[in-house]
Design a protein around this motif. Structure first.
Motif, PDB file in Angstrom:
ATOM      1  N   LEU A  39       0.730  -1.375   0.263  1.00  0.00           N
ATOM      2  CA  LEU A  39       0.198   0.003  -0.059  1.00  0.00           C
ATOM      3  C   LEU A  39       0.836   1.224  -0.080  1.00  0.00           C
ATOM      4  N   LYS A  50      -7.713  -6.952   4.463  1.00  0.00           N
ATOM      5  CA  LYS A  50      -7.518  -5.947   3.597  1.00  0.00           C
ATOM      6  C   LYS A  50      -8.149  -4.732   4.258  1.00  0.00           C
ATOM      7  N   CYS A  76      -6.105  -1.126   5.404  1.00  0.00           N
ATOM      8  CA  CYS A  76      -6.476   0.240   4.816  1.00  0.00           C
ATOM      9  C   CYS A  76      -6.839   1.068   6.065  1.00  0.00           C
ATOM     10  N   LEU A  96      -6.923   2.963  -1.905  1.00  0.00           N
ATOM     11  CA  LEU A  96      -7.221   2.103  -0.785  1.00  0.00           C
ATOM     12  C   LEU A  96      -8.419   1.219  -1.080  1.00  0.00           C
ATOM     13  N   PHE A  97      -9.607   2.094  -1.445  1.00  0.00           N
ATOM     14  CA  PHE A  97     -10.756   1.440  -1.471  1.00  0.00           C
ATOM     15  C   PHE A  97     -11.358   0.895  -2.809  1.00  0.00           C
TER      16      PHE A  97
END
Lengths: 192, 192
Positions: free
Chosen positions: A178, B145, B149, B186-187
């Motif tokens: 990330l 995940k 995040c 991220l999403f």
């Protein structure tokens, strides 16, 4: 006594006082650490301390200066940004005491305008150096783009330092990609 | 006296003590703020304070609990993450005193294991709530995940709060699209 010898002794004393002050500040915080505490910790008289620093704020200022010097040096060493995703994911820390003392500085800055100003100057100094480094690596980037990228990096670095106080809630291995993607997003966009 | 009336008075007194404690902590820091200071600020006797809180740590704990309650409420209100890039770019703050007091908590946590534990519990509570919210919005995401995040979001939110102590080095307008892209990264990834 020769001037050099005197200067060397002066620097040594200053170092001793800063070291003692750091220990006192870590243990009691800025408010509760008095000049008498500091003197006793440094095995000097209060009068001797005042020969080197006119007050506690001057000691805090010199302490911040040295912390920022170390951080700038580290920023150059880990040159550069390529290592950053790794440092963030694994919550790398250069100096644990420096981190704790800068939190103390931050807390104090919310009630002491002089310390707030010291923190502002320190932030400007390290921020400008980071921008110079990025400029060297990415000469095509505009200054505005560099400043916005460095601001986001600063948020990530400082947020990570702050969160080191509580256990990490995701594994470094899942965070690493990330942070790599975020880094790529900041430094490889077309509108440079 | 009826039980309800007694309970109401108890709650009112607790509120008054917390309000007074917040003022003292802001002004002097945890270490330098004594129970005598707190009592005088709350216009109560020290003995009265001890009827509600067994020591200063218990007051700090209740103060943290209330701050986290407010933050969780805000997290739900600004539901959700869509507003986040805006909050980050414009350095939105819910409650300036809460931010300053949490910095004080963080600085204290580096030297007081009891306060470090309070901070840990608070972070776990708000982190788990944030994960629940994300889970509702993105039911297809794995828990791993979601946690990674939310950890990155926490770094961004807390880094931004920390950096509010010094002037922003890039305009909100240039930061906003960067935070939007990070949020999207991220999403909206495929490997959900």
């Amino acid at each position: 006594m020769h001037n050099e010898a005197r200067d060397a002794r002066h620097r040594l004393r200053q170092d001793e006082i800063i070291t003692a002050a750091r220990r006192c500040f870590r243990q009691y915080g800025f408010h509760a650490a008095s000049m008498a505490h500091l003197a006793s910790e440094a095995q000097l008289s209060v009068g001797q301390i005042y020969r080197y620093f006119s007050n506690k704020d001057a000691i805090i200022e010199e302490m911040i200066k040295r912390i920022i010097d170390r951080r700038i040096e580290q920023m150059i060493d880990t040159s550069s940004s390529h290592h950053l995703p790794q440092l963030l994911a694994w919550r790398h820390v250069l100096n644990e005491d420096d981190e704790a003392l800068m939190l103390e500085v931050a807390a104090e800055a919310t009630r002491n305008p002089r310390v707030a100003l010291m923190m502002q100057e320190a932030d400007t100094r390290i921020f400008d150096r980071a921008c110079e480094n990025v400029k060297q690596e990415y000469p095509g980037f505009s200054n505005e783009k560099i400043r916005s990228c460095v601001e986001v990096l600063a948020v990530l670095v400082e947020g990570t330092a702050y969160r080191r106080l509580t256990p990490q809630k995701a594994s470094a291995e899942t965070l690493y990609p990330l942070y790599q993607q975020i880094h790529q997003l900041l430094f490889h966009s077309e509108d440079s």
